[in-house]
Motif scaffolding. Sequence first.
Motif, PDB file in Angstrom:
ATOM      1  N   PHE A 115       5.686   4.553  -2.346  1.00  0.00           N
ATOM      2  CA  PHE A 115       4.600   5.444  -2.730  1.00  0.00           C
ATOM      3  C   PHE A 115       4.047   5.074  -4.098  1.00  0.00           C
ATOM      4  CE2 PHE A 115       7.423   7.942   0.017  1.00  0.00           C
ATOM      5  CZ  PHE A 115       6.532   8.304   1.008  1.00  0.00           C
ATOM      6  N   CYS A 116       2.782   5.368  -4.296  1.00  0.00           N
ATOM      7  CA  CYS A 116       2.174   5.145  -5.603  1.00  0.00           C
ATOM      8  C   CYS A 116       2.696   6.204  -6.575  1.00  0.00           C
ATOM      9  CB  CYS A 116       0.650   5.206  -5.512  1.00  0.00           C
ATOM     10  SG  CYS A 116      -0.010   6.846  -5.201  1.00  0.00           S
ATOM     11  N   GLN A 117       2.367   6.032  -7.839  1.00  0.00           N
ATOM     12  CA  GLN A 117       2.885   6.947  -8.870  1.00  0.00           C
ATOM     13  C   GLN A 117       2.511   8.403  -8.593  1.00  0.00           C
ATOM     14  OE1 GLN A 117       1.876   6.175 -12.935  1.00  0.00           O
ATOM     15  NE2 GLN A 117       3.333   4.491 -13.078  1.00  0.00           N
ATOM     16  N   ASP A 118       1.242   8.604  -8.207  1.00  0.00           N
ATOM     17  CA  ASP A 118       0.776   9.974  -7.981  1.00  0.00           C
ATOM     18  C   ASP A 118       1.554  10.640  -6.848  1.00  0.00           C
ATOM     19  OD1 ASP A 118      -1.002   9.830  -9.991  1.00  0.00           O
ATOM     20  OD2 ASP A 118      -2.749   9.416  -8.729  1.00  0.00           O
ATOM     21  N   CYS A 119       1.712   9.910  -5.742  1.00  0.00           N
ATOM     22  CA  CYS A 119       2.403  10.490  -4.594  1.00  0.00           C
ATOM     23  C   CYS A 119       3.880  10.682  -4.904  1.00  0.00           C
ATOM     24  CB  CYS A 119       2.226   9.606  -3.367  1.00  0.00           C
ATOM     25  SG  CYS A 119       0.534   9.620  -2.745  1.00  0.00           S
ATOM     26  N   ASN A 120       4.449   9.772  -5.683  1.00  0.00           N
ATOM     27  CA  ASN A 120       5.836   9.938  -6.091  1.00  0.00           C
ATOM     28  C   ASN A 120       6.023  11.235  -6.852  1.00  0.00           C
ATOM     29  OD1 ASN A 120       7.789   8.110  -5.310  1.00  0.00           O
ATOM     30  ND2 ASN A 120       7.012   6.517  -6.652  1.00  0.00           N
ATOM     31  N   SER A 172       0.855  -1.185   0.000  1.00  0.00           N
ATOM     32  CA  SER A 172       0.000   0.000   0.000  1.00  0.00           C
ATOM     33  C   SER A 172       0.888   1.231   0.000  1.00  0.00           C
ATOM     34  CB  SER A 172      -0.888   0.024   1.249  1.00  0.00           C
ATOM     35  OG  SER A 172      -1.766  -1.072   1.239  1.00  0.00           O
ATOM     36  N   CYS A 173       0.427   2.256  -0.722  1.00  0.00           N
ATOM     37  CA  CYS A 173       1.161   3.517  -0.739  1.00  0.00           C
ATOM     38  C   CYS A 173       1.256   4.061   0.687  1.00  0.00           C
ATOM     39  CB  CYS A 173       0.439   4.517  -1.642  1.00  0.00           C
ATOM     40  SG  CYS A 173       1.074   6.188  -1.495  1.00  0.00           S
ATOM     41  N   ALA A 174       2.461   4.488   1.082  1.00  0.00           N
ATOM     42  CA  ALA A 174       2.678   4.960   2.449  1.00  0.00           C
ATOM     43  C   ALA A 174       1.963   6.278   2.714  1.00  0.00           C
ATOM     44  CB  ALA A 174       4.171   5.130   2.709  1.00  0.00           C
ATOM     45  N   LYS A 175       1.516   6.922   1.653  1.00  0.00           N
ATOM     46  CA  LYS A 175       0.904   8.230   1.843  1.00  0.00           C
ATOM     47  C   LYS A 175      -0.622   8.162   1.734  1.00  0.00           C
ATOM     48  CE  LYS A 175       1.859  12.993   0.584  1.00  0.00           C
ATOM     49  NZ  LYS A 175       2.589  13.833  -0.367  1.00  0.00           N
ATOM     50  N   CYS A 176      -1.107   7.628   0.618  1.00  0.00           N
ATOM     51  CA  CYS A 176      -2.557   7.667   0.394  1.00  0.00           C
ATOM     52  C   CYS A 176      -3.215   6.299   0.541  1.00  0.00           C
ATOM     53  CB  CYS A 176      -2.867   8.263  -0.976  1.00  0.00           C
ATOM     54  SG  CYS A 176      -2.414   7.206  -2.356  1.00  0.00           S
ATOM     55  N   GLY A 177      -2.401   5.245   0.670  1.00  0.00           N
ATOM     56  CA  GLY A 177      -2.986   3.932   0.907  1.00  0.00           C
ATOM     57  C   GLY A 177      -3.406   3.176  -0.335  1.00  0.00           C
ATOM     58  N   THR A 178      -3.196   3.772  -1.505  1.00  0.00           N
ATOM     59  CA  THR A 178      -3.537   3.097  -2.755  1.00  0.00           C
ATOM     60  C   THR A 178      -2.797   1.773  -2.861  1.00  0.00           C
ATOM     61  OG1 THR A 178      -3.954   5.150  -3.953  1.00  0.00           O
ATOM     62  CG2 THR A 178      -3.312   3.255  -5.277  1.00  0.00           C
ATOM     63  N   HIS A 179      -3.491   0.765  -3.334  1.00  0.00           N
ATOM     64  CA  HIS A 179      -2.854  -0.535  -3.485  1.00  0.00           C
ATOM     65  C   HIS A 179      -1.866  -0.493  -4.646  1.00  0.00           C
ATOM     66  CE1 HIS A 179      -2.798  -4.885  -4.813  1.00  0.00           C
ATOM     67  NE2 HIS A 179      -2.239  -4.880  -3.614  1.00  0.00           N
TER      68      HIS A 179
HETATM   69 ZN   LIG Z   1      -0.223   7.404  -2.985  1.00  0.00          ZN
END
Ligand SMILES: [Zn+2]
Length: 97
Positions: free
Chosen positions: A37-42, A15-22
């Motif tokens: 992190f997911c792509q968006d948070c990166n 899970s993304c450490a920021k938003c929790g997205t799988h």
């Molecule tokens: Zn994220």
Amino acid sequence: MYNQGPRQMFDVDLSCAKCGTHISQLPFQPSGDRPVFCQDCNRANRDQRDGVRPQKRMFDVDVKCAGCGTHITQLPFEPKAGSDIFCRECYLKNKDN
Ligand SMILES: [Zn+2]
Ligand SMILES: [Zn+2]
């Protein structure tokens, strides 16, 4: 050996450490002790590092400096009616005294 594509992807279950997205795939092997992190948070993290900072709020004003008479069009605070407004230079000069 067969080619999987231009970039090897690792199958993960994180899970993304920021938003929790799988996150099911990563372009690198996760080390486990670092947040992923997911792509968006990166992208958001990168933007922040590159200096995309939220700008300090400025108030549009139309006053004259009480010290030197310079026309002031913007202030970092909302001017109070009846109080003296100083330009940056006079403000710093006053502060030194
Ligand atoms: Zn994220
Ligand atoms: Zn001034």
